[in-house]
Design a protein around this motif. Structure first.
Motif, PDB file in Angstrom:
ATOM      1  N   ARG A  54       9.953  -1.629   1.819  1.00 28.99           N
ATOM      2  CA  ARG A  54       9.710  -0.205   2.010  1.00 28.99           C
ATOM      3  C   ARG A  54      10.234   0.575   0.821  1.00 28.99           C
ATOM      4  NH1 ARG A  54      11.638   0.775   8.233  1.00 28.99           N
ATOM      5  NH2 ARG A  54      10.208  -0.741   9.132  1.00 28.99           N
ATOM      6  N   GLY A  55       9.649   1.735   0.608  1.00 29.93           N
ATOM      7  CA  GLY A  55      10.124   2.590  -0.461  1.00 29.93           C
ATOM      8  C   GLY A  55       8.992   3.112  -1.311  1.00 29.93           C
ATOM      9  N   SER A  56       9.336   3.808  -2.332  1.00 34.17           N
ATOM     10  CA  SER A  56       8.369   4.363  -3.269  1.00 34.17           C
ATOM     11  C   SER A  56       8.372   3.534  -4.542  1.00 34.17           C
ATOM     12  CB  SER A  56       8.739   5.814  -3.611  1.00 34.17           C
ATOM     13  OG  SER A  56       8.707   6.618  -2.460  1.00 34.17           O
ATOM     14  N   TYR A  57       7.189   3.280  -5.057  1.00 38.18           N
ATOM     15  CA  TYR A  57       7.044   2.483  -6.272  1.00 38.18           C
ATOM     16  C   TYR A  57       6.080   3.197  -7.208  1.00 38.18           C
ATOM     17  CZ  TYR A  57       9.070  -1.160  -3.386  1.00 38.18           C
ATOM     18  OH  TYR A  57       9.911  -1.871  -2.575  1.00 38.18           O
ATOM     19  N   GLY A  58       6.466   3.333  -8.433  1.00 37.89           N
ATOM     20  CA  GLY A  58       5.573   3.884  -9.434  1.00 37.89           C
ATOM     21  C   GLY A  58       4.595   2.812  -9.897  1.00 37.89           C
ATOM     22  N   LEU A  59       3.437   3.220 -10.345  1.00 33.93           N
ATOM     23  CA  LEU A  59       2.439   2.258 -10.820  1.00 33.93           C
ATOM     24  C   LEU A  59       2.972   1.325 -11.897  1.00 33.93           C
ATOM     25  CD1 LEU A  59      -0.778   4.451 -10.807  1.00 33.93           C
ATOM     26  CD2 LEU A  59      -0.237   2.528  -9.304  1.00 33.93           C
ATOM     27  N   PRO A  60       3.788   1.808 -12.829  1.00 36.47           N
ATOM     28  CA  PRO A  60       4.303   0.888 -13.850  1.00 36.47           C
ATOM     29  C   PRO A  60       5.178  -0.231 -13.276  1.00 36.47           C
ATOM     30  CG  PRO A  60       4.563   3.147 -14.584  1.00 36.47           C
ATOM     31  CD  PRO A  60       4.150   3.200 -13.142  1.00 36.47           C
ATOM     32  N   GLN A  61       5.721  -0.037 -12.084  1.00 36.82           N
ATOM     33  CA  GLN A  61       6.578  -1.048 -11.466  1.00 36.82           C
ATOM     34  C   GLN A  61       5.773  -2.132 -10.743  1.00 36.82           C
ATOM     35  OE1 GLN A  61       8.612   2.096  -9.185  1.00 36.82           O
ATOM     36  NE2 GLN A  61      10.491   1.073  -9.835  1.00 36.82           N
ATOM     37  N   LEU A  62       4.482  -1.919 -10.557  1.00 34.02           N
ATOM     38  CA  LEU A  62       3.665  -2.828  -9.755  1.00 34.02           C
ATOM     39  C   LEU A  62       2.732  -3.659 -10.620  1.00 34.02           C
ATOM     40  CD1 LEU A  62       2.733  -0.303  -6.938  1.00 34.02           C
ATOM     41  CD2 LEU A  62       4.490  -2.085  -6.850  1.00 34.02           C
ATOM     42  N   ARG A  63       2.435  -4.856 -10.129  1.00 34.89           N
ATOM     43  CA  ARG A  63       1.451  -5.722 -10.780  1.00 34.89           C
ATOM     44  C   ARG A  63       0.224  -5.781  -9.890  1.00 34.89           C
ATOM     45  NH1 ARG A  63       3.924 -11.182 -12.673  1.00 34.89           N
ATOM     46  NH2 ARG A  63       1.943 -11.138 -13.757  1.00 34.89           N
ATOM     47  N   TYR A  64      -0.931  -5.507 -10.465  1.00 37.37           N
ATOM     48  CA  TYR A  64      -2.182  -5.516  -9.706  1.00 37.37           C
ATOM     49  C   TYR A  64      -3.330  -5.916 -10.623  1.00 37.37           C
ATOM     50  CZ  TYR A  64      -2.059  -0.795 -11.687  1.00 37.37           C
ATOM     51  OH  TYR A  64      -1.934   0.275 -12.533  1.00 37.37           O
ATOM     52  N   GLY A  65      -4.434  -6.301  -9.982  1.00 36.76           N
ATOM     53  CA  GLY A  65      -5.593  -6.775 -10.728  1.00 36.76           C
ATOM     54  C   GLY A  65      -6.520  -5.670 -11.196  1.00 36.76           C
ATOM     55  N   PRO A  66      -7.568  -6.045 -11.925  1.00 40.11           N
ATOM     56  CA  PRO A  66      -8.458  -5.072 -12.558  1.00 40.11           C
ATOM     57  C   PRO A  66      -9.246  -4.186 -11.589  1.00 40.11           C
ATOM     58  CG  PRO A  66      -9.280  -7.308 -12.880  1.00 40.11           C
ATOM     59  CD  PRO A  66      -7.919  -7.428 -12.269  1.00 40.11           C
ATOM     60  N   ALA A  67      -9.694  -4.711 -10.462  1.00 43.66           N
ATOM     61  CA  ALA A  67     -10.465  -3.874  -9.529  1.00 43.66           C
ATOM     62  C   ALA A  67      -9.580  -2.768  -8.954  1.00 43.66           C
ATOM     63  CB  ALA A  67     -11.074  -4.722  -8.412  1.00 43.66           C
ATOM     64  N   PHE A  68      -8.361  -3.107  -8.568  1.00 36.71           N
ATOM     65  CA  PHE A  68      -7.426  -2.100  -8.078  1.00 36.71           C
ATOM     66  C   PHE A  68      -7.104  -1.110  -9.196  1.00 36.71           C
ATOM     67  CE2 PHE A  68      -3.338  -0.317  -6.917  1.00 36.71           C
ATOM     68  CZ  PHE A  68      -3.500  -0.041  -5.571  1.00 36.71           C
ATOM     69  N   GLY A  69      -6.918  -1.610 -10.404  1.00 34.18           N
ATOM     70  CA  GLY A  69      -6.653  -0.754 -11.552  1.00 34.18           C
ATOM     71  C   GLY A  69      -7.782   0.221 -11.824  1.00 34.18           C
ATOM     72  N   GLN A  70      -9.012  -0.210 -11.593  1.00 31.65           N
ATOM     73  CA  GLN A  70     -10.159   0.677 -11.800  1.00 31.65           C
ATOM     74  C   GLN A  70     -10.141   1.820 -10.790  1.00 31.65           C
ATOM     75  OE1 GLN A  70     -13.950  -1.245 -12.214  1.00 31.65           O
ATOM     76  NE2 GLN A  70     -15.059   0.686 -12.247  1.00 31.65           N
ATOM     77  N   VAL A  71      -9.771   1.517  -9.534  1.00 28.35           N
ATOM     78  CA  VAL A  71      -9.660   2.578  -8.531  1.00 28.35           C
ATOM     79  C   VAL A  71      -8.592   3.582  -8.955  1.00 28.35           C
ATOM     80  CG1 VAL A  71      -9.024   3.119  -6.144  1.00 28.35           C
ATOM     81  CG2 VAL A  71     -10.514   1.187  -6.622  1.00 28.35           C
ATOM     82  N   ILE A  72      -7.452   3.089  -9.411  1.00 32.55           N
ATOM     83  CA  ILE A  72      -6.388   3.984  -9.877  1.00 32.55           C
ATOM     84  C   ILE A  72      -6.904   4.850 -11.022  1.00 32.55           C
ATOM     85  CG2 ILE A  72      -4.115   4.096 -10.992  1.00 32.55           C
ATOM     86  CD1 ILE A  72      -4.095   3.299  -7.990  1.00 32.55           C
ATOM     87  N   GLY A  73      -7.626   4.248 -11.946  1.00 28.06           N
ATOM     88  CA  GLY A  73      -8.199   5.010 -13.055  1.00 28.06           C
ATOM     89  C   GLY A  73      -9.143   6.099 -12.576  1.00 28.06           C
ATOM     90  N   GLU A  74      -9.953   5.787 -11.572  1.00 31.69           N
ATOM     91  CA  GLU A  74     -10.867   6.789 -11.032  1.00 31.69           C
ATOM     92  C   GLU A  74     -10.102   7.902 -10.316  1.00 31.69           C
ATOM     93  OE1 GLU A  74     -14.185   5.156  -8.828  1.00 31.69           O
ATOM     94  OE2 GLU A  74     -14.703   3.820 -10.476  1.00 31.69           O
ATOM     95  N   LEU A  75      -9.049   7.550  -9.583  1.00 30.02           N
ATOM     96  CA  LEU A  75      -8.249   8.565  -8.891  1.00 30.02           C
ATOM     97  C   LEU A  75      -7.528   9.490  -9.868  1.00 30.02           C
ATOM     98  CD1 LEU A  75      -6.706   6.398  -6.042  1.00 30.02           C
ATOM     99  CD2 LEU A  75      -8.381   8.253  -5.770  1.00 30.02           C
TER     100      LEU A  75
END
Length: 85
Positions: A54-75
């Motif tokens: 539980r908690g808050s995590y900034g995007l730089p702290q997380l590891r994720y794949g390209p499809a999720f990254g594309q959604v973040i880019g669109e948001l």
């Protein structure tokens, strides 16, 4: 940062977001039932980061794949911002 307001969204459903009715009670908001195109759902979920606790995590702290990254880019895009302003 460049102006990407003319670049269309590919994973997020721009028409569904644009046509969501604005609600005014208890504050101004819109709810979009299917904001992401269904054909991308499995790929985005497979690329989502594992949240260790539980908690808050900034995007730089997380590891994720390209499809999720594309959604973040669109948001974070000017195009999305112009849809929800």
């Amino acid at each position: 940062m460049h102006d990407d307001s003319s670049t269309s969204l590919s994973i997020l459903d721009e028409e569904a977001i644009r046509s969501a009715p604005v609600q005014f009670d208890p504050y101004e908001y819109a709810y979009v039932d299917q904001a992401m195109r269904l054909e991308y759902r499995e790929a985005v979920l497979a690329d989502a980061p594992e949240i260790p606790a539980r908690g808050s995590y900034g995007l730089p702290q997380l590891r994720y794949g390209p499809a999720f990254g594309q959604v973040i880019g669109e948001l974070l895009s000017a195009r999305f911002r112009s849809l929800v302003e």
